[in-house]
Design a protein around this motif. Structure first.
Motif, PDB file in Angstrom:
ATOM      1  N   ARG A  19       0.943  -1.015   0.059  1.00 33.54           N
ATOM      2  CA  ARG A  19      -0.519   0.041  -0.073  1.00 33.54           C
ATOM      3  C   ARG A  19       1.054   1.295   0.095  1.00 33.54           C
ATOM      4  O   ARG A  19       0.690   2.478  -0.086  1.00 33.54           O
ATOM      5  CB  ARG A  19      -1.093   0.352   1.292  1.00 33.54           C
ATOM      6  N   GLU A  20       1.920   1.605   0.907  1.00 28.62           N
ATOM      7  CA  GLU A  20       2.640   2.358   0.925  1.00 28.62           C
ATOM      8  C   GLU A  20       3.222   2.651  -0.799  1.00 28.62           C
ATOM      9  O   GLU A  20       3.810   3.655  -1.024  1.00 28.62           O
ATOM     10  CB  GLU A  20       4.297   2.520   1.623  1.00 28.62           C
ATOM     11  N   ARG A  21       3.483   1.289  -1.438  1.00 27.99           N
ATOM     12  CA  ARG A  21       4.478   1.455  -2.538  1.00 27.99           C
ATOM     13  C   ARG A  21       3.302   2.447  -3.648  1.00 27.99           C
ATOM     14  O   ARG A  21       3.971   2.619  -4.851  1.00 27.99           O
ATOM     15  CB  ARG A  21       4.969  -0.178  -3.263  1.00 27.99           C
ATOM     16  N   LEU A  22       2.544   1.854  -3.726  1.00 27.19           N
ATOM     17  CA  LEU A  22       1.009   1.752  -4.391  1.00 27.19           C
ATOM     18  C   LEU A  22       0.925   3.809  -4.176  1.00 27.19           C
ATOM     19  O   LEU A  22       0.304   3.959  -5.564  1.00 27.19           O
ATOM     20  CB  LEU A  22      -0.032   1.067  -4.563  1.00 27.19           C
ATOM     21  N   PHE A  23       1.347   4.377  -3.105  1.00 28.75           N
ATOM     22  CA  PHE A  23       1.057   5.806  -2.929  1.00 28.75           C
ATOM     23  C   PHE A  23       2.092   6.281  -4.398  1.00 28.75           C
ATOM     24  O   PHE A  23       1.237   8.248  -4.661  1.00 28.75           O
ATOM     25  CB  PHE A  23       1.388   5.374  -1.249  1.00 28.75           C
ATOM     26  N   PHE A  24       3.249   5.678  -4.439  1.00 26.21           N
ATOM     27  CA  PHE A  24       3.985   6.449  -4.944  1.00 26.21           C
ATOM     28  C   PHE A  24       3.940   6.261  -6.576  1.00 26.21           C
ATOM     29  O   PHE A  24       3.976   6.816  -7.349  1.00 26.21           O
ATOM     30  CB  PHE A  24       5.089   6.200  -4.493  1.00 26.21           C
ATOM     31  N   GLU A  25       3.078   5.146  -7.081  1.00 27.49           N
ATOM     32  CA  GLU A  25       3.823   4.246  -7.906  1.00 27.49           C
ATOM     33  C   GLU A  25       2.165   3.331  -7.935  1.00 27.49           C
ATOM     34  O   GLU A  25       1.665   1.921  -8.201  1.00 27.49           O
ATOM     35  CB  GLU A  25       3.745   2.913  -7.750  1.00 27.49           C
ATOM     36  N   PRO A  26       0.964   4.812  -8.178  1.00 27.15           N
ATOM     37  CA  PRO A  26      -0.702   3.933  -7.717  1.00 27.15           C
ATOM     38  C   PRO A  26      -0.832   3.792  -9.349  1.00 27.15           C
ATOM     39  O   PRO A  26      -2.037   2.532  -9.524  1.00 27.15           O
ATOM     40  CB  PRO A  26      -1.387   4.938  -7.925  1.00 27.15           C
ATOM     41  N   THR A  27      -0.304   3.451 -10.498  1.00 25.94           N
ATOM     42  CA  THR A  27      -0.775   3.358 -11.645  1.00 25.94           C
ATOM     43  C   THR A  27       0.008   1.896 -11.380  1.00 25.94           C
ATOM     44  O   THR A  27       0.315   1.364 -13.133  1.00 25.94           O
ATOM     45  CB  THR A  27      -0.398   3.749 -12.732  1.00 25.94           C
ATOM     46  N   SER A  28       0.648   0.989 -10.909  1.00 27.28           N
ATOM     47  CA  SER A  28       1.759  -0.141 -11.211  1.00 27.28           C
ATOM     48  C   SER A  28       0.680  -1.441 -11.453  1.00 27.28           C
ATOM     49  O   SER A  28       0.199  -1.790 -10.092  1.00 27.28           O
ATOM     50  CB  SER A  28       2.419  -0.664  -9.726  1.00 27.28           C
ATOM     51  N   ALA A  29       1.123  -2.182 -11.998  1.00 29.33           N
ATOM     52  CA  ALA A  29      -0.330  -3.466 -12.445  1.00 29.33           C
ATOM     53  C   ALA A  29       0.181  -4.515 -11.160  1.00 29.33           C
ATOM     54  O   ALA A  29      -0.410  -4.935 -11.141  1.00 29.33           O
ATOM     55  CB  ALA A  29      -0.781  -3.986 -13.591  1.00 29.33           C
ATOM     56  N   THR A  30       1.149  -4.977 -11.179  1.00 27.65           N
ATOM     57  CA  THR A  30       1.537  -5.479 -10.254  1.00 27.65           C
ATOM     58  C   THR A  30       2.084  -5.459  -8.851  1.00 27.65           C
ATOM     59  O   THR A  30       1.668  -6.492  -8.219  1.00 27.65           O
ATOM     60  CB  THR A  30       3.238  -5.369 -10.424  1.00 27.65           C
ATOM     61  N   LEU A  31       1.583  -4.532  -8.645  1.00 24.88           N
ATOM     62  CA  LEU A  31       1.294  -3.589  -7.527  1.00 24.88           C
ATOM     63  C   LEU A  31      -0.007  -4.155  -7.224  1.00 24.88           C
ATOM     64  O   LEU A  31      -0.162  -4.418  -6.124  1.00 24.88           O
ATOM     65  CB  LEU A  31       2.045  -2.603  -6.370  1.00 24.88           C
ATOM     66  N   HIS A  32      -0.930  -3.503  -7.913  1.00 23.22           N
ATOM     67  CA  HIS A  32      -2.296  -4.380  -7.223  1.00 23.22           C
ATOM     68  C   HIS A  32      -2.424  -5.378  -6.864  1.00 23.22           C
ATOM     69  O   HIS A  32      -3.567  -5.787  -6.205  1.00 23.22           O
ATOM     70  CB  HIS A  32      -2.909  -3.442  -8.627  1.00 23.22           C
ATOM     71  N   TYR A  33      -1.588  -6.157  -8.041  1.00 21.62           N
ATOM     72  CA  TYR A  33      -1.583  -7.545  -8.370  1.00 21.62           C
ATOM     73  C   TYR A  33      -2.049  -7.816  -7.341  1.00 21.62           C
ATOM     74  O   TYR A  33      -2.026  -9.341  -6.630  1.00 21.62           O
ATOM     75  CB  TYR A  33      -1.267  -8.083  -9.709  1.00 21.62           C
ATOM     76  N   ASN A  34      -0.622  -7.648  -7.148  1.00 23.55           N
ATOM     77  CA  ASN A  34       0.458  -8.921  -5.960  1.00 23.55           C
ATOM     78  C   ASN A  34      -0.953  -8.080  -4.465  1.00 23.55           C
ATOM     79  O   ASN A  34      -1.079  -8.975  -3.391  1.00 23.55           O
ATOM     80  CB  ASN A  34       1.932  -8.239  -5.908  1.00 23.55           C
ATOM     81  N   LEU A  35      -1.125  -7.391  -4.258  1.00 25.22           N
ATOM     82  CA  LEU A  35      -1.702  -6.524  -2.962  1.00 25.22           C
ATOM     83  C   LEU A  35      -3.071  -7.632  -3.103  1.00 25.22           C
ATOM     84  O   LEU A  35      -4.268  -7.727  -1.832  1.00 25.22           O
ATOM     85  CB  LEU A  35      -2.230  -5.342  -3.710  1.00 25.22           C
ATOM     86  N   GLY A  36      -4.232  -7.403  -4.570  1.00 20.34           N
ATOM     87  CA  GLY A  36      -5.098  -8.881  -3.910  1.00 20.34           C
ATOM     88  C   GLY A  36      -4.773  -9.891  -3.883  1.00 20.34           C
ATOM     89  O   GLY A  36      -5.261 -10.653  -3.358  1.00 20.34           O
ATOM     90  N   LEU A  37      -3.483 -10.620  -4.163  1.00 22.12           N
ATOM     91  CA  LEU A  37      -3.198 -11.763  -3.998  1.00 22.12           C
ATOM     92  C   LEU A  37      -3.194 -11.163  -2.353  1.00 22.12           C
ATOM     93  O   LEU A  37      -3.837 -12.775  -1.655  1.00 22.12           O
ATOM     94  CB  LEU A  37      -1.732 -12.142  -4.265  1.00 22.12           C
ATOM     95  N   ALA A  38      -2.692 -10.968  -1.478  1.00 28.00           N
ATOM     96  CA  ALA A  38      -2.393 -10.408  -0.649  1.00 28.00           C
ATOM     97  C   ALA A  38      -3.948 -10.843   0.771  1.00 28.00           C
ATOM     98  O   ALA A  38      -4.049 -11.154   1.550  1.00 28.00           O
ATOM     99  CB  ALA A  38      -1.667  -9.319   0.080  1.00 28.00           C
ATOM    100  N   TYR A  39      -4.743  -9.410  -0.586  1.00 30.07           N
ATOM    101  CA  TYR A  39      -6.195  -9.913   0.427  1.00 30.07           C
ATOM    102  C   TYR A  39      -6.706 -10.908   0.829  1.00 30.07           C
ATOM    103  O   TYR A  39      -7.727 -12.063   1.069  1.00 30.07           O
ATOM    104  CB  TYR A  39      -6.423  -9.022  -0.423  1.00 30.07           C
ATOM    105  N   SER A  40      -6.073 -11.500  -0.631  1.00 28.53           N
ATOM    106  CA  SER A  40      -7.242 -12.995  -0.666  1.00 28.53           C
ATOM    107  C   SER A  40      -6.336 -14.276  -0.141  1.00 28.53           C
ATOM    108  O   SER A  40      -7.629 -14.902   0.614  1.00 28.53           O
ATOM    109  CB  SER A  40      -6.731 -13.712  -2.268  1.00 28.53           C
ATOM    110  N   GLN A  41      -5.362 -13.889   0.142  1.00 30.94           N
ATOM    111  CA  GLN A  41      -4.451 -15.212   1.386  1.00 30.94           C
ATOM    112  C   GLN A  41      -5.348 -14.436   2.904  1.00 30.94           C
ATOM    113  O   GLN A  41      -5.374 -15.353   3.708  1.00 30.94           O
ATOM    114  CB  GLN A  41      -3.289 -14.938   1.634  1.00 30.94           C
ATOM    115  N   LYS A  42      -5.621 -12.875   2.859  1.00 30.92           N
ATOM    116  CA  LYS A  42      -6.311 -12.679   4.260  1.00 30.92           C
ATOM    117  C   LYS A  42      -8.089 -12.911   4.338  1.00 30.92           C
ATOM    118  O   LYS A  42      -8.661 -13.116   5.310  1.00 30.92           O
ATOM    119  CB  LYS A  42      -6.387 -11.626   4.709  1.00 30.92           C
TER     120      LYS A  42
END
Length: 210
Positions: A19-42
């Motif tokens: 989430r901190e990385r996305l604050f600086f790179e809001p258009t990063s598809a990879t970061l959004h995807y990885n965050l989606g995977l992390a949320y799915s694990q939770k």
């Protein structure tokens, strides 16, 4: 009150980092995807879906985001959205066996057995030893009142893995539908021995067949 495990703490830290990385790179598809995977694990399905959608907004060709988003919709019980997401993945990669298998399973849950059969066959065509797709096919054939075709699918599974309990159970059901009770009983007992979960109603039904 239970304390979070070490794995949970690490996952929470990873989410915070993304989430901190996305604050600086809001258009990063990879970061959004990885965050989606992390949320799915939770188990945070809505948050995961939101991140997969944002990943796709920034990279419409991110096939895995469609597949994983479909999985989240499946967990939410929304089979139509699950199918739609996997079909979008297949529009990008028609040879994606897991997406065909997922579509087949979702159609099976909807009671659309003919489409379940067709999608499962497509998955098997791509990966001939796809046990999950064969299992979907076996169940769909039973529900479509085609027990002999179901038997053929389950026997194929056992030729690959003879300890696959669902195949033994599906064979028990399909053989019973054809009247081959000796074979049905054999596979029923094998499914039980392998730990296949059989509810009390089904157990009582089988006892009445004795």
């Amino acid at each position: 009150m239970a304390h979070p495990s070490e794995a949970e703490l690490k996952l929470n830290l990873y989410i915070k980092f993304l989430r901190e990385r996305l604050f600086f790179e809001p258009t990063s598809a990879t970061l959004h995807y990885n965050l989606g995977l992390a949320y799915s694990q939770k188990g945070q399905l809505d948050e995961a879906i939101s991140e997969f959608k944002q990943a796709l907004e920034n990279d419409p060709n991110l096939v895995d985001a469609y597949v994983n988003m479909g999985g989240m919709f499946y967990q939410k019980g929304d089979m139509d959205q699950c199918i739609d997401a996997n079909l979008k993945a297949l529009a990008l990669d028609p040879k994606l066996a897991i997406a065909h298998s997922n579509v087949g399973f979702a159609y099976l849950q909807k009671g659309d057995y003919e489409n379940a059969i067709e999608s499962s066959k497509q998955a098997i065509e791509i990966i001939p030893d796809n046990l999950q797709a064969y299992n979907n096919l076996a169940v769909a054939y039973i529900q479509a009142e085609k027990p002999r075709e179901s038997i053929e699918a389950s026997l194929k599974i056992l030729s690959i893995n003879d300890q696959f309990a669902p195949a033994h159970y599906n064979l028990a059901v399909a053989y019973r539908l054809t009247g081959a009770m000796k074979e049905a009983r054999k596979h029923y007992e094998k499914a039980k021995a392998l730990g296949y979960p059989i509810d009390s109603a089904a157990e009582a039904e089988w006892r009445n067949e004795e």
